[in-house]
Scaffold this motif. Structure first.
Motif, PDB file in Angstrom:
ATOM      1  N   TRP A  40      49.444  52.661  47.563  1.00  0.00           N
ATOM      2  CA  TRP A  40      49.444  53.191  46.195  1.00  0.00           C
ATOM      3  C   TRP A  40      48.574  52.317  45.292  1.00  0.00           C
ATOM      4  CZ3 TRP A  40      50.633  51.670  41.272  1.00  0.00           C
ATOM      5  CH2 TRP A  40      50.862  52.661  40.319  1.00  0.00           C
ATOM      6  N   VAL A  41      48.734  51.000  45.410  1.00  0.00           N
ATOM      7  CA  VAL A  41      47.950  50.072  44.590  1.00  0.00           C
ATOM      8  C   VAL A  41      46.466  50.173  44.919  1.00  0.00           C
ATOM      9  CG1 VAL A  41      47.484  47.613  44.249  1.00  0.00           C
ATOM     10  CG2 VAL A  41      49.824  48.446  44.154  1.00  0.00           C
ATOM     11  N   LEU A  42      46.120  50.237  46.198  1.00  0.00           N
ATOM     12  CA  LEU A  42      44.710  50.346  46.581  1.00  0.00           C
ATOM     13  C   LEU A  42      44.100  51.668  46.123  1.00  0.00           C
ATOM     14  CD1 LEU A  42      44.898  48.836  50.186  1.00  0.00           C
ATOM     15  CD2 LEU A  42      43.801  47.789  48.192  1.00  0.00           C
ATOM     16  N   GLU A  48      42.424  43.923  46.063  1.00  0.00           N
ATOM     17  CA  GLU A  48      43.149  43.178  47.084  1.00  0.00           C
ATOM     18  C   GLU A  48      44.115  42.143  46.509  1.00  0.00           C
ATOM     19  OE1 GLU A  48      39.892  43.517  46.991  1.00  0.00           O
ATOM     20  OE2 GLU A  48      39.400  44.793  48.718  1.00  0.00           O
ATOM     21  N   ALA A  49      43.727  41.477  45.423  1.00  0.00           N
ATOM     22  CA  ALA A  49      44.606  40.466  44.840  1.00  0.00           C
ATOM     23  C   ALA A  49      45.915  41.081  44.366  1.00  0.00           C
ATOM     24  CB  ALA A  49      43.896  39.761  43.687  1.00  0.00           C
ATOM     25  N   SER A  50      45.838  42.294  43.835  1.00  0.00           N
ATOM     26  CA  SER A  50      47.054  42.975  43.385  1.00  0.00           C
ATOM     27  C   SER A  50      47.966  43.320  44.549  1.00  0.00           C
ATOM     28  CB  SER A  50      46.691  44.254  42.620  1.00  0.00           C
ATOM     29  OG  SER A  50      45.957  43.949  41.460  1.00  0.00           O
ATOM     30  N   VAL A  51      47.375  43.694  45.691  1.00  0.00           N
ATOM     31  CA  VAL A  51      48.185  43.961  46.881  1.00  0.00           C
ATOM     32  C   VAL A  51      48.944  42.698  47.286  1.00  0.00           C
ATOM     33  CG1 VAL A  51      48.152  44.633  49.309  1.00  0.00           C
ATOM     34  CG2 VAL A  51      46.618  45.753  47.699  1.00  0.00           C
ATOM     35  N   GLY A  52      48.255  41.566  47.298  1.00  0.00           N
ATOM     36  CA  GLY A  52      48.903  40.319  47.655  1.00  0.00           C
ATOM     37  C   GLY A  52      50.044  39.968  46.714  1.00  0.00           C
ATOM     38  N   LEU A  53      49.833  40.145  45.420  1.00  0.00           N
ATOM     39  CA  LEU A  53      50.884  39.858  44.448  1.00  0.00           C
ATOM     40  C   LEU A  53      52.070  40.793  44.626  1.00  0.00           C
ATOM     41  CD1 LEU A  53      48.675  39.204  41.284  1.00  0.00           C
ATOM     42  CD2 LEU A  53      50.035  37.513  42.532  1.00  0.00           C
ATOM     43  N   PHE A 357      46.707  34.655  49.863  1.00  0.00           N
ATOM     44  CA  PHE A 357      45.812  35.417  50.735  1.00  0.00           C
ATOM     45  C   PHE A 357      44.905  36.332  49.926  1.00  0.00           C
ATOM     46  CE2 PHE A 357      49.210  35.257  54.303  1.00  0.00           C
ATOM     47  CZ  PHE A 357      48.787  33.990  54.654  1.00  0.00           C
ATOM     48  N   GLY A 358      45.493  36.990  48.921  1.00  0.00           N
ATOM     49  CA  GLY A 358      44.699  37.896  48.095  1.00  0.00           C
ATOM     50  C   GLY A 358      43.594  37.172  47.354  1.00  0.00           C
ATOM     51  N   LEU A 359      43.929  36.031  46.754  1.00  0.00           N
ATOM     52  CA  LEU A 359      42.921  35.258  46.035  1.00  0.00           C
ATOM     53  C   LEU A 359      41.857  34.715  46.991  1.00  0.00           C
ATOM     54  CD1 LEU A 359      45.289  33.329  43.592  1.00  0.00           C
ATOM     55  CD2 LEU A 359      43.813  35.289  43.054  1.00  0.00           C
ATOM     56  N   LEU A 360      42.293  34.245  48.169  1.00  0.00           N
ATOM     57  CA  LEU A 360      41.359  33.705  49.152  1.00  0.00           C
ATOM     58  C   LEU A 360      40.419  34.792  49.669  1.00  0.00           C
ATOM     59  CD1 LEU A 360      40.546  31.231  50.857  1.00  0.00           C
ATOM     60  CD2 LEU A 360      42.269  31.938  52.534  1.00  0.00           C
ATOM     61  N   LEU A 366      37.322  38.694  53.796  1.00  0.00           N
ATOM     62  CA  LEU A 366      38.573  39.417  53.977  1.00  0.00           C
ATOM     63  C   LEU A 366      39.425  38.800  55.083  1.00  0.00           C
ATOM     64  CD1 LEU A 366      37.409  43.150  53.663  1.00  0.00           C
ATOM     65  CD2 LEU A 366      38.443  41.686  51.922  1.00  0.00           C
ATOM     66  N   ALA A 367      38.795  38.206  56.082  1.00  0.00           N
ATOM     67  CA  ALA A 367      39.536  37.629  57.210  1.00  0.00           C
ATOM     68  C   ALA A 367      39.899  36.165  56.996  1.00  0.00           C
ATOM     69  CB  ALA A 367      38.727  37.770  58.488  1.00  0.00           C
ATOM     70  N   ALA A 368      39.545  35.574  55.846  1.00  0.00           N
ATOM     71  CA  ALA A 368      39.818  34.155  55.600  1.00  0.00           C
ATOM     72  C   ALA A 368      41.302  33.789  55.735  1.00  0.00           C
ATOM     73  CB  ALA A 368      39.297  33.754  54.226  1.00  0.00           C
ATOM     74  N   PRO A 369      42.247  34.662  55.299  1.00  0.00           N
ATOM     75  CA  PRO A 369      43.663  34.307  55.500  1.00  0.00           C
ATOM     76  C   PRO A 369      44.022  34.072  56.961  1.00  0.00           C
ATOM     77  CG  PRO A 369      43.494  36.062  53.891  1.00  0.00           C
ATOM     78  CD  PRO A 369      42.113  35.864  54.463  1.00  0.00           C
ATOM     79  N   MET A 370      43.421  34.850  57.868  1.00  0.00           N
ATOM     80  CA  MET A 370      43.720  34.655  59.283  1.00  0.00           C
ATOM     81  C   MET A 370      43.141  33.341  59.800  1.00  0.00           C
ATOM     82  SD  MET A 370      43.656  38.367  61.122  1.00  0.00           S
ATOM     83  CE  MET A 370      45.109  39.424  60.942  1.00  0.00           C
ATOM     84  N   TRP A 371      41.979  32.960  59.321  1.00  0.00           N
ATOM     85  CA  TRP A 371      41.394  31.677  59.723  1.00  0.00           C
ATOM     86  C   TRP A 371      42.251  30.520  59.215  1.00  0.00           C
ATOM     87  CZ3 TRP A 371      36.028  33.518  57.606  1.00  0.00           C
ATOM     88  CH2 TRP A 371      35.553  34.552  58.427  1.00  0.00           C
ATOM     89  N   LEU A 372      42.795  30.673  58.014  1.00  0.00           N
ATOM     90  CA  LEU A 372      43.694  29.652  57.471  1.00  0.00           C
ATOM     91  C   LEU A 372      44.929  29.499  58.347  1.00  0.00           C
ATOM     92  CD1 LEU A 372      44.724  27.716  55.238  1.00  0.00           C
ATOM     93  CD2 LEU A 372      45.619  29.730  54.050  1.00  0.00           C
ATOM     94  N   MET A 373      45.514  30.623  58.771  1.00  0.00           N
ATOM     95  CA  MET A 373      46.721  30.549  59.591  1.00  0.00           C
ATOM     96  C   MET A 373      46.425  29.946  60.963  1.00  0.00           C
ATOM     97  SD  MET A 373      48.780  31.329  57.406  1.00  0.00           S
ATOM     98  CE  MET A 373      50.033  30.742  58.548  1.00  0.00           C
TER      99      MET A 373
END
Length: 387
Positions: A40-42, A48-53, A357-360, A366-373
């Motif tokens: 719905w948000v997208l 993307e930041a709103s989805v994360g929040l 994740f959204g801010l990153l 887009l895949a940066a959160p997975m690299w962080l994990m």
């Protein structure tokens, strides 16, 4: 309303199927709301930041309620906490259905997250009572872990199909009906109360559990693995939307993760006696780390489904192991507190991580959160080795 006299352990075991069914319905309400709210948000163009929040809100109420939920379960048993959870889930889903505006959907996410915190602690504690010996704990919690896995397998697919063919309101309406079914199933579990305590009894503070080294290390490893689950839940809708996938395709990718988690938990039920918990946990961490590093380059829907399935196998094997070890390293009369603390820290990560994740993702890739994990999984091998 009385919680009833003590129930024989055999009667509790016979009610295990109703316990799992109740968990599936409560969790599915949250899962359907989470997927529908994200899309719905997208679709409204919030980004993307709103989805994360928005996803972070599912963890706000559990942070506040988890320790209280643990005490409530230790004192009153199963039905009272589950009733509170059902009320929260029903109110949250109904608000999102009735008022489809950002503030209402945000509050709905908040309430559905609180429902899981209160209900799941009581259900996990009740499941632990059904194990007659320590060796049965892995089996019991593998079956319990199948509840969320089955919910995560079916809920995104059903939500995606309802959104594509009927509309957002139909998906929110489906979420509203699930808490009612959950309470009908919960009533089939025998009522019983924990052993009463005297007025002079003073319950130890939950934080004192961290004096135990095994408990500390277990919480740290569980925290990282739970954050990995959140990273996957965040990245799939965002990457799928960026690649132009339909809601149904995104739901199928998320569903493949959950199907794999379900299969690995069934395997744990079958081979529980042969599993070395720490070795299995460390192997899962290595597999998840390598998959996170490669996920961004997987081609098309089929590639994302394959990557999600591998992650489902790795991350899906963690919860039964952690819960079984948790029940062994804590005193029986404090299992509710231990489960509440676990819920508190897991949801603390769930609140902080998606927003980060959204801010990153918005600032880098887009895949940066997975690299962080993947990096955090490498660091977490140290405490896992000492378990």
């Amino acid at each position: 309303m009385s919680d009833g006299p003590p129930a024989p352990k055999q009667n509790l075991r016979h009610a295990f199927v109703w316990l799992i069914a109740t968990l599936i319905c409560v969790h599915a309400c949250m899962a359907v709301t989470r997927v529908t709210a994200s899309l719905w948000v997208l679709n409204r163009g919030y980004g993307e930041a709103s989805v994360g929040l928005l996803l972070s809100l599912f963890a706000v109420a559990p942070i506040v309620l988890s320790l209280w939920a643990g005490r409530l379960a230790d004192r009153h048993g199963f039905h009272r906490p589950v009733g509170v959870g059902v009320l929260l889930a029903g109110a949250g889903a109904l608000l999102a259905l009735a008022v489809q505006q950002l503030w209402a959907i945000a509050i709905g996410c908040l309430l559905c997250g609180g429902a899981i915190a209160v209900a799941a602690v009581a259900m996990q504690r009740e499941a632990g009572l059904m194990a007659e010996e320590p060796g049965q704990l892995k089996r019991v919690f593998s079956w319990m872990a199948l509840g969320p896995a089955l919910s995560n397998a079916l809920a995104p697919v059903i939500a995606g199909l309802l959104i594509d063919h009927v509309g957002m309101s139909a998906a929110f309406g489906f979420a509203t009906a699930l808490p009612l079914l959950a309470w009908a199933l919960a009533l089939k579990v025998p009522r019983h109360r924990p052993e009463p305590v005297t007025r002079s009894f003073r319950e130890p503070a939950a934080w004192q559990l961290f004096r135990m080294p095994a408990f500390r290390r277990l919480m740290l490893v569980n925290l990282v693995m739970s954050a990995c689950w959140d990273a996957h839940s965040f990245v799939v809708p965002v990457v799928g939307h960026a690649r132009g996938l339909s809601a149904s395709s995104i739901g199928i990718v998320l569903g493949s993760f959950a199907v794999a988690a379900t299969c690995v938990r069934l395997a744990i039920v079958r081979f529980a006696d042969d599993l070395h918990e720490v070795k299995a946990l460390r192997s899962a961490m290595v597999v998840a780390m390598l998959t996170f590093l490669a996920y961004a380059w997987l081609p098309g829907t089929a590639g994302l489904m394959a990557g999600s399935a591998v992650l489902g196998v790795a991350l899906g094997s963690v919860q039964p192991m952690v819960l079984a070890m948790l029940h062994r390293v804590t005193p029986p009369e404090r299992h509710g507190q231990a489960l509440g603390l676990r819920m508190l820290f897991v949801n603390g990560a769930t609140m902080a991580m998606p927003a980060g994740f959204g801010l990153l993702a918005a600032a880098t890739a887009l895949a940066a959160p997975m690299w962080l994990m993947a990096s955090l999984l490498l660091v977490a091998q140290a405490p896992a080795r000492k378990l």
